[in-house]
Scaffold this active site. Structure first.
Site: not given
Ligand SMILES: Nc1ncnc2c1ncn2[C@@H]1O[C@H](COP(=O)(O)OP(=O)(O)O)[C@@H](O)[C@H]1O
Ligand SMILES: [Mg+2]
Lengths: 739, 83, 220, 83
Positions: A35, A81, A103
């Site tokens: 990730h 997600h 972000d």
């Protein structure tokens, strides 16, 4: 150990020249997870083209940034997600939205739009219904409260996603080009300030969790669950934007996967400096937390800022005004390490560069065996339907094609008063206040297509996004993407990943839409096997004059309807291969869908866009799932204006054009436009040598295709507008709550 | 107990609250707002759900809590017969 | 004319309302929740959003914010106040308007355009409309289901205090009520968002009819 | 009671429920969903709010309930000191 392989552990020993302590190992474990570290995907991702005339910031930052004009720029990114949503759908989806917003905020931009790309197993299964309902509630619950409109998205249902839903969220932010922020930490002695909520034990090892397959054990790892607090996020957004406006920040970074560890080490690594974190200063929500827990917690609604000494008082005062936490937790140092200090004592210290430099695995790309099997399709077995009325109603009622109104009706898509084209069109359009300009955005994914033909599917995904933006009149500028794939350590998963990336890259090159940001979600597998390889593309485009846009809705009675037939290239591939028709009516996922003819895609899209921009047409829609027939029905259903349509002679002819293939095949590069008849001459000029069928007129209460279909608009609507969530259900919480 | 005295329904009270360690944004926000509203001296606040039901028998209450009324991923529950 | 717009933590239509005030031809004034000061506003809009996250109940916490004291004073003195969506909820919680807004009966957030009818032009916020006029306005809420006890409801109807009524009810509200006013008629609460349709660039400026009404009142 | 024994905080539990006769769509929805899950014999369901607080003194609890935690127009409440 901690998700690290023996090889990786040895590498750590080698880098450090000593045995790491548990805290240090935890830092490596999260930063070297797929990730955060992109171990399997990094070499493949380098294939993506990422330069273009409007690109201000390509991959490598929190989000990509492109120039719009008049001094404005867009920051945008999509993120997954998936794993958290499989375990706890409401909070998983909600925190996905919260995460992608931060972000965008980290770039200094005000988040102005959200989109959601979703995939679930079929709705006849109770668990899938529960996941679907709760994910949509979670996205709405967070997005609505935080005040960022959700203006678009997509949803698909297929057995391939049973138990492993895909929840991808995209956020778009607006920023003045001169205010662009970067996450690079600089200036030895500068202070590191943690803003936002307190830190708890939530999401410890979330990044490693997201980097493994879903098993029963992982489903019971409840401690991973994070709960979103959109209220805290809203205040965090307003506070950060205020701090930026007051010019009080040297740099800004969100806290996502791996929490402070990844934020601080990335800020340090990209600035070529070190960061000391005084771990005891991190405000805790729970007592007895170990330093490693505070360092890798993924508690939501937090940002990390670097400020100059002397400014901290002002920064903390603003945090207080906005009711959020603000604490100086460390400082920028000259040593290049991420150093964790507890009460004056160094309890861990690792070079930020090492953390940022996860090992990379290159694998052999081998064509998996399943492809030959699923690509077989004997068209002889697919007869001409007896009753097109029935076929159309069945297709419109299918969850993959049905109206998405019951989804986006749960999302506030207008807050901010910038939404010009609301959900329901090919792409959402927003204006930029104080200018004539606007921008458009869409998300698209074609899992089934990518499964049947990864390279072709990858290209077709980009082409579809390109068509969608062109339909509304926007000039496509760049893409972000989320690569949702199975286990890359398996031959099939790695091949699909590599091939999809190749196809996407080819399309991006031909269409001139570089990749400026993205996210990778691998290991989407359950005991049943991997998901369809599903790259999701988020594309943004620019409208110089936002008033010149089009939507799919028929707008007037008596408009002329023309189908641009796309590529009539006799490729030998049937447009029925991999189509919605084949799956919905015949229950088959098979064949090789037509390879996108990228040059033709570009030509057709550019043509439609230029007609929209010149004001010649205000009605346009592309052909995608369900082909021409479904596209026509969608246009009629948008505003309830019927259609009288005479099927052109050519479609009855054989050769490449079986009637079925023309009406329900998915050929790509096709559009339907409508316009007042008096413009026909002008339109004809614009079309010049472009292949088209001139086929009908809008109007009336019926949807008629001469000799084939005759349905009342009411009947169509009844099929198409059916509630995707079934009977409105209870919304308490239990995992088996039915919808 | 003679049949006639048997109540034909039981009143059940279920309390559902955020699990220990799971963020409780509502509780946090309420607590944070209280001093400014003139309520002092409140140290912690947690907000959960109250469910009251009339049932024929208590046999299945626990299963209902587990499967429908509470979300075991983030919530814990307790229940009692109140009458 | 100065039109104040309250900003609570979690308000999210405050900027939209301020923008709409500009479009209606008045001077927008931001009213920060923690300042007990209306800054000389001639009218006040309490905008939509999720003040304090809507935690506990929508509007429950916001009504205690410092800015509410002078606002209540202003309302009692007859100053025009418009609550939109969450603002409507805040005004009900503050007892400046009767009734309460419950969760939508279908238990879903509802974002849509709905047709409403203006039931009275006798408020500062509908003076520029015709009684019986139909408007298409956006709604976006989870708790828009208007409730009042039978007696209150009867009074509202008798006294012509139902301001807007849904022609298609999106939330289950009693008597299809979309907006009401107080006894003195200067405080109005509506669930639909007039500020979202105040700009023809977004396809409709029907909401300006509502917002501009207050300008007409000011010249009297 | 000697000072030393005085607990420095009280645990308060507040239950808030829809008033009799007020529409409770959540409760209705839960009741409606139960049979499909195989739970029969549930006659009524009502959903309300549970608030748990630690306070320094119970003096203001009733005022908090009345003014903040419950909306008297549509809700009723009860509270108790649990420890
Ligand atoms: N999950 C979703 N959230 C928000 N809007 C959605 C969602 N799914 C679909 N929509 C909207 O519904 C419309 C139709 O979607 P779709 O069929 O995917 O469009 P297209 O085929 O043009 O890509 C689009 O406007 C899209 O943005
Ligand atoms: Mg489209």
């Amino acid at each position: 150990m901690l998700g690290l392989s023996d090889f990786e552990y040895d590498r750590i020993l080698e880098l450090l020249g000593r045995v790491p302590n548990f805290l240090e190992l935890s830092l490596f474990s999260v930063m070297w997870s797929e990730h955060c570290g992109y171990k399997n995907s990094r070499p493949l991702l380098s294939r993506f083209p990422n330069e273009g005339p409007r690109v201000l910031q390509g991959p490598g930052e929190n989000a990509g940034v492109v120039e719009v004009g008049d001094g404005w720029a867009l920051a945008f990114k999509v993120e997954s997600h998936n794993h958290p949503s499989a375990v706890e759908p409401y909070e998983g989806a909600a925190t996905g939205v919260g995460g992608i917003i931060r972000d965008i905020l980290a770039m200094g931009a005000r988040p102005v739009a959200l989109l959601d790309a979703l995939r679930f197993g079929p709705l006849d299964d109770e668990r899938n219904r529960y996941l679907f309902r709760e994910v949509v509630r979670g996205i709405g619950g967070y997005g609505n409260a935080v005040g960022v409109p959700t203006v678009g998205g997509e949803v698909e249902f297929s057995e391939a996603y049973s138990g492993n839903p895909l929840v991808n969220a995209m956020c778009v932010g607006l920023i003045r080009t001169e205010n662009l922020m970067r996450s690079r930490a600089t200036g030895e002695g500068n202070l590191v300030v943690l803003l936002g909520s307190k830190t708890g034990r939530d999401g410890i090892h979330g990044a490693t969790f997201a980097s493994g397959e879903l098993t029963e054990e992982s489903e019971s790892r409840r401690s991973n669950v994070q709960v979103g607090d959109p209220f805290a996020e809203k205040m965090l957004i307003e506070c950060c934007l205020k701090l930026l406006e007051e010019d009080l920040l040297v740099s800004l970074q969100d806290l996502g996967a791996a929490g402070i560890t990844s934020s601080a080490s990335e800020m340090a690594a990209s600035g070529g400096v070190g960061i000391d974190i005084e771990v005891e200063k991190i405000p805790r929500r729970e007592s007895g937390m170990e330093p490693f827990e505070a360092m890798i917690s993924e508690s939501q609604e937090r940002m990390l800022a670097v400020v100059e000494p002397g400014d901290e008082e002002k920064v903390l005062a603003f945090a207080q005004r906005y009711g959020i936490g603000g604490t100086v937790v460390g400082r920028v140092a000259g040593h290049g390490d991420l150093r964790v200090i507890e009460n004056g004592e160094i309890v861990g210290s690792v070079s930020a560069e090492y953390l940022a430099d996860a090992p990379v695995y290159e694998r052999e790309i081998v064509r998996p065996e399943y492809l030959a099997e699923v690509q077989k399709l004997d068209l002889e077995t697919i007869p001409e339907p007896d009753d097109y009325n029935e076929v159309l109603l069945k297709m419109l009622a299918h969850p993959n094609l049905r109206s998405r109104r019951t989804i986006f009706g749960q999302y506030d898509h207008e807050v901010g008063t910038n939404t010009v084209v609301r959900p329901g069109a090919d792409a959402a359009v927003m204006r930029i206040k104080g200018t004539k300009r606007g921008f458009a955005m869409t998300t698209d994914g074609r899992g089934r297509h990518c499964y049947l033909d990864p390279r072709g599917g990858g290209a077709a995904t980009v082409a579809e996004a390109y068509r969608n933006l062109s339909c509304v009149g926007a000039e496509p500028v760049a893409i972000t993407n989320c690569l949702n794939f199975g286990n890359p350590e398996k031959r099939e998963g790695y091949y699909q990943l590599a091939e999809c990336i190749e196809g996407m890259s080819e399309a991006c090159e031909v269409l001139g839409t570089p990749v400026v940001s993205g996210n990778v979600s691998l290991y989407n597998e359950t005991a049943r096997g991997p998901i369809y390889p599903t790259p999701v593309v988020g594309m943004v485009g620019v409208l110089e004059d936002v008033t010149c846009h089009a939507t799919p809705a028929f707008k007037r009675e008596g408009d002329m309807v023309v189908v641009l037939t796309g590529t009539m290239r006799p490729t030998g591939e049937s447009p029925l291969a991999g189509s919605e028709y084949l799956e919905i009516v015949h229950g088959r996922v098979a064949g090789v869908p037509p390879k996108p003819d990228l040059a033709a895609e570009k030509r057709a899209s550019d043509l439609v866009r230029s007609m929209v921009r010149s004001g010649l047409i205000d009605t346009a829609h592309d052909l995608s799932g369900g082909g021409e027939l479904v596209a026509l029905a969608e246009m009629a259903l948008s505003d309830g204006i019927g259609l009288e349509y005479s099927v052109p002679e050519i479609e009855f002819m054989s050769g490449h054009g079986r009637l079925l293939e023309n009406l329900l095949g998915e050929k790509g590069a096709g559009f339907i436009i409508a316009f007042p008849e008096e413009r026909w001459d002008e339109v004809q000029d614009a079309l010049s040598d472009f292949a088209y069928d001139n086929i009908g007129y809008t109007g009336g209460e019926r949807f008629e295709l001469e000799g084939l279909i005759d349905l009342g608009m009411e009947e169509l609507r009844e099929a198409y507008e059916r509630d995707l969530f079934g009977v409105p259900g209870e919304v308490l919480g239990g995992s088996e709550a039915v919808g | 107990m003679p049949d006639t005295a048997k109540p034909d329904s039981l009143k059940i009270r279920v309390l559902v609250r955020p699990k220990e360690g799971i963020l409780d944004p509502q509780g946090e926000a309420v607590r944070g707002a209280l001093p400014a509203l003139g309520f002092d001296g409140v140290k912690t606040v947690h907000v959960g759900r109250l469910i009251e039901m009339e049932v024929e028998s208590a046999d299945e209450v626990d299963a209902m809590c587990r499967r429908l009324l509470a979300n075991p991923t983030v919530e814990e529950y307790e229940w009692e017969v109140v009458s | 004319m100065r039109v104040g717009v309250t900003v609570f933590p979690g308000s999210n239509c405050d900027r939209d309302a301020l923008h709409a005030v500009k479009l209606m031809g008045a001077e927008p004034v931001e009213l920060w929740h923690a300042d007990a000061d209306l800054k000389g506003s001639d009218a006040v809009i309490v905008p939509g959003g999720f003040s304090y996250g809507d935690y506990l109940r929508p509007g429950a916490i916001a009504r205690f914010a410092k800015v509410m004291a002078p606002l209540e004073e202003f309302a009692r003195e007859g100053g025009p106040v418009l609550g939109v969506c969450n603002g409507f909820q805040v005004l009900c919680e503050a007892h400046l308007l009767p009734g309460a807004l419950l969760q939508n009966t279908h238990l879903r957030f509802a974002c849509d355009r709905v047709r409403v009818r203006v039931e009275t032009a006798d408020t500062p916020w509908t003076a520029a409309c015709e009684r019986g006029e139909e408007l298409v306005l956006p709604v976006a809420h989870n708790e828009g289901n208007y409730f009042a006890d039978a007696e209150t409801l009867a009074r509202l109807e008798d006294e012509g205090r139902v301001v807007l009524r849904y022609l298609e009810n999106p939330n289950g509200s009693m008597n299809d009520i979309a907006g009401v006013c107080n006894e003195a008629r200067n405080v109005v609460g509506v669930m639909p968002h007039p500020e979202r349709v105040s700009d023809s660039a977004l396809g409709s400026d029907e909401g300006l009819k509502i917002l501009r009404s207050v300008l007409a009142g000011a010249t009297v």
